[in-house]
Design an enzyme around this catalytic site. Structure first.
Site, PDB file in Angstrom:
ATOM      1  N   LEU A 174      -3.412  -0.871  -8.297  1.00  0.00           N
ATOM      2  CA  LEU A 174      -4.506   0.077  -8.541  1.00  0.00           C
ATOM      3  C   LEU A 174      -4.558   1.077  -7.380  1.00  0.00           C
ATOM      4  O   LEU A 174      -3.864   0.898  -6.377  1.00  0.00           O
ATOM      5  CB  LEU A 174      -5.823  -0.700  -8.680  1.00  0.00           C
ATOM      6  CG  LEU A 174      -5.823  -1.750  -9.811  1.00  0.00           C
ATOM      7  CD1 LEU A 174      -7.114  -2.555  -9.786  1.00  0.00           C
ATOM      8  CD2 LEU A 174      -5.628  -1.109 -11.174  1.00  0.00           C
ATOM      9  N   PRO A 175      -5.364   2.129  -7.498  1.00  0.00           N
ATOM     10  CA  PRO A 175      -5.364   3.146  -6.438  1.00  0.00           C
ATOM     11  C   PRO A 175      -5.707   2.594  -5.051  1.00  0.00           C
ATOM     12  O   PRO A 175      -4.991   2.844  -4.077  1.00  0.00           O
ATOM     13  CB  PRO A 175      -6.408   4.156  -6.914  1.00  0.00           C
ATOM     14  CG  PRO A 175      -6.427   4.004  -8.408  1.00  0.00           C
ATOM     15  CD  PRO A 175      -6.176   2.543  -8.655  1.00  0.00           C
TER      16      PRO A 175
ATOM     17  N   LYS B 286       2.480  -0.769   5.292  1.00  0.00           N
ATOM     18  CA  LYS B 286       2.639   0.274   4.264  1.00  0.00           C
ATOM     19  C   LYS B 286       1.885   1.550   4.666  1.00  0.00           C
ATOM     20  O   LYS B 286       2.375   2.668   4.503  1.00  0.00           O
ATOM     21  CB  LYS B 286       2.108  -0.259   2.925  1.00  0.00           C
ATOM     22  CG  LYS B 286       1.980   0.771   1.814  1.00  0.00           C
ATOM     23  CD  LYS B 286       3.318   1.278   1.337  1.00  0.00           C
ATOM     24  CE  LYS B 286       3.136   2.439   0.386  1.00  0.00           C
ATOM     25  NZ  LYS B 286       4.411   3.056   0.010  1.00  0.00           N
TER      26      LYS B 286
ATOM     27  N   LYS C 290      -5.479   8.588   1.205  1.00  0.00           N
ATOM     28  CA  LYS C 290      -6.048   7.240   1.365  1.00  0.00           C
ATOM     29  C   LYS C 290      -5.201   6.403   2.331  1.00  0.00           C
ATOM     30  O   LYS C 290      -5.716   5.760   3.235  1.00  0.00           O
ATOM     31  CB  LYS C 290      -6.130   6.609  -0.025  1.00  0.00           C
ATOM     32  CG  LYS C 290      -6.463   5.144  -0.105  1.00  0.00           C
ATOM     33  CD  LYS C 290      -5.265   4.253  -0.331  1.00  0.00           C
ATOM     34  CE  LYS C 290      -4.401   4.591  -1.526  1.00  0.00           C
ATOM     35  NZ  LYS C 290      -3.222   3.772  -1.687  1.00  0.00           N
TER      36      LYS C 290
END
Ligand code: NDP
Length: 296
Positions: A66-67, A172, A241
């Site tokens: 998901l985002p 990440k 993000k």
């Protein structure tokens, strides 16, 4: 073969799930927009789950993509949420590029039900997912990684245990912050060179045979910027993000990181200028606007 539930058939989730189905695992899929799950199931052979709870029921491994971690956490709750369907002994893999703090909270909540959590964000892009050659960054217990390895190998080539829960997400985020720095700084450099009379293709030819090269200079600029193609494969909003998470990791660890913090601000500004659907490489257009030139 393993019974897998996959939630989140977005740009990267869809080809990852397709690889799981192609490897012969039993697959249930759930997507917020149901038509995407229905069309996926028709193409790849999977059960369409009616809710996150329904997806989790009967699954040995549940995967979310998901985002942000916020959406993953939201999906746990409620009568139709994942928690209502997860059986004890299930493995929960979160392939979202999420944030370490929320993952630790999710892991604790799942732990109460004897469900093992591992953060497992990926890199390699949509093409890497289609080819099953993603890098998977795992945070959690190594024994969980070994139990999940066969499923991870259906979409991943390099599968790395990075450390405890949250370590995959932290790594990440820093990786993507480096991507953002490379794209932005390469755009600044090429814009300046162009105005100084050096053609961008000539500049890239030299940089790519020299020490300033990066994935941005070797692949993204030749394929996406000079051609003006700017394909939409990874949203700038998601990169914003990620860099925000990276800047937060540095702050939390009390590591002075002015370049990371500045890059986070630049990504937020670029996202505000270009909107939610722009691709990450389109940040180049902001640099071009500031410079009053187009890199072509
Ligand atoms: P997309 O924006 O393409 O897809 C997002 C997915 O999440 C869709 O399935 C969407 O459903 C679903 N979703 C969004 N909001 C909610 C919500 N509130 N509740 C439930 N489901 C929701 O993103 P990507 O597939 O590109 O990215 C997914 C993750 O993978 C992100 O964390 C991203 O940073 C990471 N990633 C992406 C890469 C890429 O190249 N695209 C590469 C590596 C990592 P719906 O269909 O209804 O909109």
């Amino acid at each position: 073969m393993t019974s897998v539930a996959f939630l989140g058939l977005g740009a990267i989730g869809r080809p990852m799930a397709a690889r799981i189905a192609a490897a012969g695992h039993t697959l249930a899929v759930w997507n917020r927009t149901t038509e995407r799950a229905t069309s996926f199931a028709a193409e790849h052979g999977a059960r369409v789950a009616s809710s996150p709870r329904d997806a989790a029921q009967g699954a040995a491994i549940v995967i979310t993509c998901l985002p942000t971690s916020r959406e993953v956490e939201q999906l746990l709750e409620g009568p139709d949420g994942l928690l209502a369907g997860l059986a004890s002994g299930t493995i929960f893999l979160d392939c979202t590029s999420g944030d370490p703090a929320t993952s630790k909270r999710i892991a604790a909540k799942l732990g109460e039900r004897d469900v093992a959590f591992m953060d497992a964000p990926v890199s390699g892009g949509v093409v890497g997912a289609e080819q099953g050659i993603l890098t998977v960054m795992c945070g959690g217990d190594e024994t969980v990684l070994e139990r999940a390895r066969a499923v991870l190998e259906s979409f991943g080539k390099k599968i790395v245990h990075c450390g405890p829960i949250g370590a995959g997400h932290a790594l990440k985020a820093i990786n993507n912050a480096l991507l953002a720095i490379h794209v932005w700084s390469t755009a600044e450099g090429l814009a300046a060179l162009q105005k100084a009379g050096v053609r961008p293709d000539v500049a890239l030819d030299v940089i790519n045979a020299s020490s300033g090269r990066s994935n941005a200079s070797m692949n993204l600029f030749p394929e996406r910027v000079l051609t003006r193609a700017f394909p939409r494969t990874f949203r700038l909003a998601l990169l914003d993000k990620d860099v925000g998470i990276a800047a937060g990791v540095a702050r939390e660890q009390r590591v002075p990181a002015p370049v990371l913090q500045l890059t986070a601000e630049l990504m937020t500004a670029a996202r505000a200028a270009l909107g939610e659907v722009a691709d990450h490489v389109e940040m180049v257009k902001v640099v071009e606007q500031w410079a009053g030139t187009e890199i072509r």
